[in-house]
Scaffold this motif. Sequence first.
Motif, short mmCIF file in Angstrom:
data_model
loop_
_atom_site.label_atom_id
_atom_site.label_comp_id
_atom_site.label_asym_id
_atom_site.label_seq_id
_atom_site.Cartn_x
_atom_site.Cartn_y
_atom_site.Cartn_z
N TYR A 43 -7.59 -68.15 76.93
CA TYR A 43 -6.51 -67.20 77.14
C TYR A 43 -7.08 -65.79 77.28
N SER A 44 -6.21 -64.84 77.56
CA SER A 44 -6.63 -63.46 77.76
C SER A 44 -6.09 -62.58 76.64
N ARG A 45 -6.87 -61.58 76.27
CA ARG A 45 -6.40 -60.60 75.29
C ARG A 45 -5.18 -59.83 75.81
N ASP A 46 -4.96 -59.87 77.12
CA ASP A 46 -3.82 -59.19 77.73
C ASP A 46 -2.58 -60.06 77.80
N ASP A 47 -2.70 -61.34 77.39
CA ASP A 47 -1.52 -62.21 77.29
C ASP A 47 -0.71 -61.81 76.07
N ARG A 101 -2.39 -76.42 69.42
CA ARG A 101 -2.92 -77.78 69.46
C ARG A 101 -3.90 -77.94 70.62
N ASP A 102 -4.73 -78.98 70.55
CA ASP A 102 -5.61 -79.23 71.68
C ASP A 102 -4.87 -80.03 72.76
N SER A 103 -5.55 -80.37 73.83
CA SER A 103 -4.89 -81.00 74.97
C SER A 103 -4.43 -82.42 74.67
N THR A 104 -4.87 -83.01 73.54
CA THR A 104 -4.41 -84.34 73.15
C THR A 104 -3.22 -84.28 72.19
N GLY A 105 -2.80 -83.08 71.83
CA GLY A 105 -1.68 -82.92 70.91
C GLY A 105 -2.07 -82.87 69.45
N LYS A 106 -3.36 -82.88 69.14
CA LYS A 106 -3.80 -82.80 67.75
C LYS A 106 -3.83 -81.34 67.29
N HIS A 107 -3.50 -81.15 66.03
CA HIS A 107 -3.38 -79.80 65.48
C HIS A 107 -4.74 -79.19 65.19
N ARG A 108 -4.83 -77.87 65.44
CA ARG A 108 -6.07 -77.16 65.16
C ARG A 108 -5.93 -76.18 63.99
N MET A 109 -4.71 -75.77 63.66
CA MET A 109 -4.49 -74.82 62.57
C MET A 109 -3.52 -75.46 61.59
N LEU A 110 -3.98 -75.66 60.34
CA LEU A 110 -3.26 -76.46 59.36
C LEU A 110 -2.96 -75.64 58.11
N SER A 144 -9.70 -76.53 79.75
CA SER A 144 -9.41 -77.96 79.95
C SER A 144 -8.94 -78.63 78.67
N LEU A 145 -9.28 -78.06 77.51
CA LEU A 145 -8.92 -78.66 76.23
C LEU A 145 -7.76 -77.96 75.54
N SER A 146 -7.11 -77.03 76.23
CA SER A 146 -6.04 -76.24 75.61
C SER A 146 -4.73 -76.37 76.39
N PRO A 203 -1.87 -74.87 78.58
CA PRO A 203 -1.82 -73.73 79.49
C PRO A 203 -0.84 -72.65 79.01
N PHE A 204 -1.26 -71.40 79.13
CA PHE A 204 -0.39 -70.29 78.71
C PHE A 204 0.92 -70.30 79.49
N GLU A 205 0.87 -70.64 80.76
CA GLU A 205 2.08 -70.64 81.58
C GLU A 205 3.13 -71.61 81.03
N SER A 206 2.70 -72.75 80.50
CA SER A 206 3.66 -73.70 79.95
C SER A 206 4.26 -73.17 78.64
N MET A 207 3.48 -72.39 77.88
CA MET A 207 4.02 -71.77 76.67
C MET A 207 5.10 -70.75 77.03
N VAL A 208 4.85 -69.96 78.07
CA VAL A 208 5.84 -68.97 78.51
C VAL A 208 7.13 -69.65 78.94
N ALA A 209 7.00 -70.72 79.73
CA ALA A 209 8.19 -71.43 80.22
C ALA A 209 8.98 -72.03 79.05
N GLU A 210 8.27 -72.60 78.07
CA GLU A 210 8.94 -73.19 76.91
C GLU A 210 9.67 -72.11 76.11
N ALA A 211 9.00 -70.98 75.87
CA ALA A 211 9.61 -69.89 75.10
C ALA A 211 10.84 -69.33 75.80
N GLN A 212 10.75 -69.15 77.11
CA GLN A 212 11.88 -68.61 77.86
C GLN A 212 13.07 -69.56 77.81
#
Length: 321
Positions: free
Chosen positions: A116-120, A191-200, A295-297, A299-308
């Motif tokens: 991701y970008s620091r400007d996101d 989460r990673d691209s497989t849906g597993k959690h990274r922050m617990l 490839s393992l994360s 996409p920011f665009e899908s996060m934006v669409a979900e939030a909107q």
Amino acid sequence: MFRHMHEETDISKLIKENVRIHCWIMVGINDTRAFLVNQTWVHHCNKHIFITASPKSGLPTVDLNLTEGRNELWAKTKAAFKWIYDNELNNYDWFLKADADSFIILENLRFMLLAYSRDDPVYFGCKFRPYTKQGYMSGGSGYALSREALRKFVEEALPDPKKCRQDGKGPEDLEMGRCLENVGIIAGDSRDSTGKHRMLPFGPKTHFQAGPNNASWLPYWFLKYLYYPYKQGEECCSDYTISFHYIWQGAMLMLYDLVYHVRAFALTDDIAFKLRQNAGGGKPLFEAAKDLAVSLSVPFESMVAEAQHLISNSSITYGPN
């Protein structure tokens, strides 16, 4: 503070130079756990400070003239991020808040943030569900704001009583989530691209140990609050897990040694191998690392669409202050 040669590699150094993280740790006035944090993971940040009312601790602290107490955590959080904005905004790319009993693997955090970008306008943590439309991040597992998220929080949210709670009361993590949502900051999917959690928000034993018939040892409220699907046991957590919480006393030192010092002989470092392959094909090492992170994360665009979608269609109203 590094005690072994393999605590930093050429790849980790390169990414550390390009994904700069400022860490601040919330500690109480007599919280001895801060000294263990200061001996372990926090030195993998690019810079760190402890926010406490006791600047005489010998730790790198900032005196913000704060009142201590559990009911003052929101006031401390606002003051800490305002100080960082005033003094460090342009010096770092991401800004991590953690507790004195959090354990953070900074290399894995940087690997995720590399996608991701620091400007996101985004922040990442363990996402909880209630009281907000897009979710908010658990305080104990730590959460990281992009530079743009910090800027909008301080410039647009904090001064506006319609966007941010003005007194110092209320749960720090929930109030932060409300403020950021009100100025368009995306509650990211860590989460990673497989849906597993990274922050617990609990310790490794709690997350990895499934009970009889795969019953969960986790409290009911966690499963109710957690935003994304979760599987108890060995499938709970990503290979590139970033954070755990409720890490006490010797467990902090044990985790640090297991993560940074213990090696299983003759097992290949898969990340380094993949990066060397890509870089060997003519791609710069940093760009190869960034491609792998993407490839393992999620996409920011899908996060934006979900939030909107959530914000425009949710009927959830804010819970009580």
